[in-house]
Design a protein around this motif. Structure first.
Motif, PDB file in Angstrom:
ATOM      1  N   ALA A 158       0.830  -1.214   0.000  1.00 20.74           N
ATOM      2  CA  ALA A 158       0.000   0.000   0.000  1.00 20.74           C
ATOM      3  C   ALA A 158       0.857   1.254   0.000  1.00 20.74           C
ATOM      4  CB  ALA A 158      -0.945  -0.007   1.204  1.00 20.74           C
ATOM      5  N   SER A 159       1.803   1.290  -0.947  1.00 19.87           N
ATOM      6  CA  SER A 159       2.700   2.444  -1.112  1.00 19.87           C
ATOM      7  C   SER A 159       3.467   2.763   0.164  1.00 19.87           C
ATOM      8  CB  SER A 159       1.908   3.676  -1.581  1.00 19.87           C
ATOM      9  OG  SER A 159       1.224   3.399  -2.789  1.00 19.87           O
ATOM     10  N   GLY A 160       3.855   1.738   0.908  1.00 22.84           N
ATOM     11  CA  GLY A 160       4.667   1.925   2.097  1.00 22.84           C
ATOM     12  C   GLY A 160       3.901   2.187   3.374  1.00 22.84           C
ATOM     13  N   LYS A 161       2.573   2.232   3.298  1.00 28.75           N
ATOM     14  CA  LYS A 161       1.781   2.502   4.505  1.00 28.75           C
ATOM     15  C   LYS A 161       1.718   1.287   5.426  1.00 28.75           C
ATOM     16  CE  LYS A 161      -1.154   5.755   1.996  1.00 28.75           C
ATOM     17  NZ  LYS A 161      -0.555   5.447   0.669  1.00 28.75           N
ATOM     18  N   ALA A 162       1.911   0.092   4.852  1.00 26.93           N
ATOM     19  CA  ALA A 162       1.959  -1.141   5.648  1.00 26.93           C
ATOM     20  C   ALA A 162       3.224  -1.906   5.279  1.00 26.93           C
ATOM     21  CB  ALA A 162       0.726  -2.008   5.383  1.00 26.93           C
ATOM     22  N   GLU A 163       3.780  -2.587   6.253  1.00 25.88           N
ATOM     23  CA  GLU A 163       4.974  -3.387   6.027  1.00 25.88           C
ATOM     24  C   GLU A 163       4.791  -4.767   6.630  1.00 25.88           C
ATOM     25  OE1 GLU A 163       8.551  -0.034   5.890  1.00 25.88           O
ATOM     26  OE2 GLU A 163       8.476  -1.501   7.516  1.00 25.88           O
ATOM     27  N   MET A 164       5.546  -5.702   6.107  1.00 27.81           N
ATOM     28  CA  MET A 164       5.590  -7.041   6.684  1.00 27.81           C
ATOM     29  C   MET A 164       7.049  -7.410   6.908  1.00 27.81           C
ATOM     30  SD  MET A 164       4.317 -10.681   5.133  1.00 27.81           S
ATOM     31  CE  MET A 164       5.624 -10.590   3.907  1.00 27.81           C
ATOM     32  N   GLY A 221       1.973  -4.802   9.801  1.00 31.24           N
ATOM     33  CA  GLY A 221       1.523  -3.640  10.558  1.00 31.24           C
ATOM     34  C   GLY A 221       2.032  -2.350   9.938  1.00 31.24           C
ATOM     35  N   ALA A 222       1.663  -1.243  10.552  1.00 31.38           N
ATOM     36  CA  ALA A 222       2.220   0.044  10.146  1.00 31.38           C
ATOM     37  C   ALA A 222       3.705   0.061  10.515  1.00 31.38           C
ATOM     38  CB  ALA A 222       1.486   1.186  10.846  1.00 31.38           C
ATOM     39  N   PRO A 223       4.549   0.743   9.733  1.00 32.53           N
ATOM     40  CA  PRO A 223       5.984   0.740  10.020  1.00 32.53           C
ATOM     41  C   PRO A 223       6.339   1.122  11.450  1.00 32.53           C
ATOM     42  CG  PRO A 223       5.582   1.686   7.864  1.00 32.53           C
ATOM     43  CD  PRO A 223       4.229   1.463   8.488  1.00 32.53           C
ATOM     44  N   ALA A 424      -5.178  -9.653   6.364  1.00 32.35           N
ATOM     45  CA  ALA A 424      -4.031  -9.257   7.186  1.00 32.35           C
ATOM     46  C   ALA A 424      -4.016  -7.777   7.543  1.00 32.35           C
ATOM     47  CB  ALA A 424      -2.736  -9.619   6.461  1.00 32.35           C
ATOM     48  N   ALA A 425      -4.541  -6.923   6.669  1.00 31.14           N
ATOM     49  CA  ALA A 425      -4.547  -5.485   6.948  1.00 31.14           C
ATOM     50  C   ALA A 425      -5.539  -4.796   6.027  1.00 31.14           C
ATOM     51  CB  ALA A 425      -3.158  -4.888   6.775  1.00 31.14           C
ATOM     52  N   ILE A 426      -6.060  -3.681   6.511  1.00 34.04           N
ATOM     53  CA  ILE A 426      -6.951  -2.822   5.729  1.00 34.04           C
ATOM     54  C   ILE A 426      -6.367  -1.417   5.771  1.00 34.04           C
ATOM     55  CG2 ILE A 426      -9.269  -1.852   5.529  1.00 34.04           C
ATOM     56  CD1 ILE A 426     -10.295  -4.371   7.003  1.00 34.04           C
ATOM     57  N   VAL A 427      -6.192  -0.805   4.613  1.00 39.22           N
ATOM     58  CA  VAL A 427      -5.698   0.569   4.558  1.00 39.22           C
ATOM     59  C   VAL A 427      -6.859   1.456   4.132  1.00 39.22           C
ATOM     60  CG1 VAL A 427      -4.022   2.154   3.572  1.00 39.22           C
ATOM     61  CG2 VAL A 427      -3.386  -0.232   3.964  1.00 39.22           C
ATOM     62  N   ARG A 428      -7.216   2.387   5.020  1.00 39.60           N
ATOM     63  CA  ARG A 428      -8.376   3.256   4.785  1.00 39.60           C
ATOM     64  C   ARG A 428      -7.988   4.694   5.129  1.00 39.60           C
ATOM     65  NH1 ARG A 428     -12.749   1.222   8.308  1.00 39.60           N
ATOM     66  NH2 ARG A 428     -12.802  -0.454   6.727  1.00 39.60           N
ATOM     67  N   ASN A 429      -8.167   5.594   4.177  1.00 42.67           N
ATOM     68  CA  ASN A 429      -7.828   7.005   4.381  1.00 42.67           C
ATOM     69  C   ASN A 429      -6.388   7.164   4.870  1.00 42.67           C
ATOM     70  OD1 ASN A 429     -10.488   7.730   3.714  1.00 42.67           O
ATOM     71  ND2 ASN A 429     -11.166   7.489   5.835  1.00 42.67           N
ATOM     72  N   ARG A 430      -5.493   6.393   4.219  1.00 46.73           N
ATOM     73  CA  ARG A 430      -4.049   6.461   4.463  1.00 46.73           C
ATOM     74  C   ARG A 430      -3.634   5.907   5.821  1.00 46.73           C
ATOM     75  NH1 ARG A 430      -1.502   9.619   0.812  1.00 46.73           N
ATOM     76  NH2 ARG A 430       0.254   9.938   2.211  1.00 46.73           N
ATOM     77  N   LYS A 431      -4.559   5.270   6.535  1.00 49.69           N
ATOM     78  CA  LYS A 431      -4.245   4.671   7.828  1.00 49.69           C
ATOM     79  C   LYS A 431      -4.339   3.154   7.747  1.00 49.69           C
ATOM     80  CE  LYS A 431      -5.680   8.581  10.698  1.00 49.69           C
ATOM     81  NZ  LYS A 431      -6.559   9.016  11.828  1.00 49.69           N
ATOM     82  N   VAL A 432      -3.420   2.471   8.453  1.00 49.91           N
ATOM     83  CA  VAL A 432      -3.395   1.014   8.465  1.00 49.91           C
ATOM     84  C   VAL A 432      -4.244   0.499   9.619  1.00 49.91           C
ATOM     85  CG1 VAL A 432      -1.945  -1.041   8.680  1.00 49.91           C
ATOM     86  CG2 VAL A 432      -1.110   0.951   7.444  1.00 49.91           C
TER      87      VAL A 432
END
Length: 463
Positions: A158-164, A221-223, A424-432
């Motif tokens: 998600a363009s770096g908003k979430a990492e694994m 999660g988020a970085p 595993a994750a949902i990105v909504r309005n730039r938030k993880v």
């Protein structure tokens, strides 16, 4: 999608196998008749013997009706020429409206740094959609890991908003003995364990899963939350400040360039005198030494016991494995070996070497993602990206939720999903959002799915 692959080497064959799983129609072109015979008998593709950089061959395999051509021969020049010819043959066969709406896409594997530095020119003026450099991609992945040495792998979504991150649990880790469902409360972390590797086997764990020593956890999660998690469970978050690289390959060149630019102290060993001299001129920020890394006395003399990290990047997988295992005894922050042969990965099982890099695998994954982006542009409901985990036993897929669908506005605990699958994750309005049972998917969300089964759309997560 109709895809032509020119070059049936290791990358070409792996790419054909990967794209077949996406239900594409594949034609493989190679000059070697024995290679074509083997490809046709082992994969459900059309094999064609010929030179993919000639007009007649491309015309015969139907380049004017294909949507994607990928050139992966051993020659950069052949790959560039093949893509240019395919682009122009396609363009002259179409009217202006067709040329503008859905033009042919071309991908060239280009390894020479001099060519790769002109990628923008090739893409803007010579009809090449995507230039991919396996060694540069592998070097970038190694650099990401060295910036977080406690991880075996670091991937961005998600363009770096979430990492694994993938981390191997040592004895005494706070993760041990704590069921996954209790980790948020007991450890105070806001991340999700989305996959576990134990003894080479991959699993998507349930909430009652209890990690054991030597398990590898894949944590999403988020970085910022991932960094907080690693600190709380006593895993290092400090970057490697010095590294020893053995081998003067293109991957080594790119890695040394990246690390030197980032202020990392780099020492590079290359046994060929001419190549060592060349690298010394090209890498003023690194210390280049002529020497054979298989000589462990030399490694000791050059300070292998005192650097933060060690990366084996010679052209011999076996040599990389052995020298990396030797370096592992010195308790460095990170030891990495380049291993392109999948069969040789078994040699690392049960050893102190827990991180390997494969330019071939990195290349196949990137091109497969690019192919998926084309299907999206064409209006198909596919995944935006693809990440293979644990020898391709699992995949991480990124989807964009549609405006309508049965999976929308239903809590995850009420949703009947397919087995062996995890949101595993949902990105909504730039938030993880690391989802719990009460969370739901809304229109336009970016959704990360971990699964062991093929998915073609987000709707496929339902039973």
């Amino acid at each position: 999608m109709n895809i032509i692959i020119v070059g049936a080497g290791k990358v070409g064959l792996s790419l054909a196998a990967s794209l077949l799983k996406e239900n594409h129609d594949i034609t493989v072109v190679d000059t070697d008749p024995q290679v074509i015979s083997r490809v046709s008998s082992t994969l459900d593709v059309m094999g064609f013997q010929g030179n993919g950089a000639t007009y007649d061959t491309l015309a015969e395999v139907g380049v004017t009706t294909c949507e994607l051509l990928i050139a992966t021969t051993e020659s950069d020049e052949v790959n560039i020429l093949c893509c240019m010819l395919a682009h122009n043959m396609w363009m002259v066969s179409r009217d202006e409206q067709e040329r503008n709406n859905h033009p042919i896409r071309t991908v060239a594997r280009v390894r020479n740094p001099e060519y790769h530095s002109k990628s923008d020119f090739f893409q803007q003026h010579m009809g090449i959609s995507y230039i991919i450099n396996p060694e540069r991609l592998a070097a970038q992945e190694v650099a990401r890991i060295l910036h977080l040495p406690s991880a075996k792998r670091v991937e961005m979504f998600a363009s770096g908003k979430a990492e694994m991150v993938a981390v191997k649990l040592p004895k005494g880790s706070p993760f041990l003995g704590v069921a996954l469902k209790d980790m948020r409360e007991k450890l105070g972390i806001q991340v999700l364990v989305c996959a576990v590797e134990r003894d080479g086997h991959a699993d998507i764990p349930a909430g009652d899963y209890v990690p054991q020593a030597d398990d590898t956890l894949y944590i999403m999660g988020a970085p910022s939350e991932l960094m907080n998690t690693l600190r709380r469970v006593h895993l290092s978050t400090s970057t490697a400040r010095s590294t020893m690289i053995v081998g003067g390959s293109r991957t080594a060149y790119y890695l040394a360039s990246i690390l030197s630019r980032d202020g990392v102290e780099v020492k590079l060993l290359e046994r060929d005198p001419a190549r060592a001299k060349e690298l010394a001129q090209e890498l003023p920020g690194a210390t280049v030494i002529e020497g054979d890394a298989s000589n462990h006395h030399l490694l000791l003399e050059e300070g292998v016991a005192h650097v933060d990290s060690f990366v084996a990047l010679t052209g011999m997988d076996e040599s990389n494995i052995l020298s990396a295992i030797y370096a592992s005894q010195f308790s460095l922050k990170k030891v990495i070996a380049k291993v392109n042969n999948d069969d040789l990965l078994n040699l690392t099982k049960g050893t102190s070497l827990d991180t390997t890099i494969s330019p071939k695998t990195v290349t196949v994954n990137h091109i497969t993602r690019f192919a998926r982006s084309i299907t999206l542009d064409a209006g198909h409901k596919g995944a935006r990206s693809l990440y293979k985990l644990i020898n391709s036993q699992l995949e991480v897929l990124e989807f964009r939720a549609e405006k309508e669908g049965e999976y929308l506005r239903t809590t995850l605990k009420e949703m009947k999903t397919r087995p062996h699958l995890l949101v595993a994750a949902i990105v909504r309005n730039r938030k993880v959002i690391i989802p719990g049972g009460d969370d739901m998917i809304l229109p336009e969300d970016s959704v990360l799915i971990v699964t062991g089964n093929p998915l073609t759309s987000l709707a496929d997560i339902l039973e």
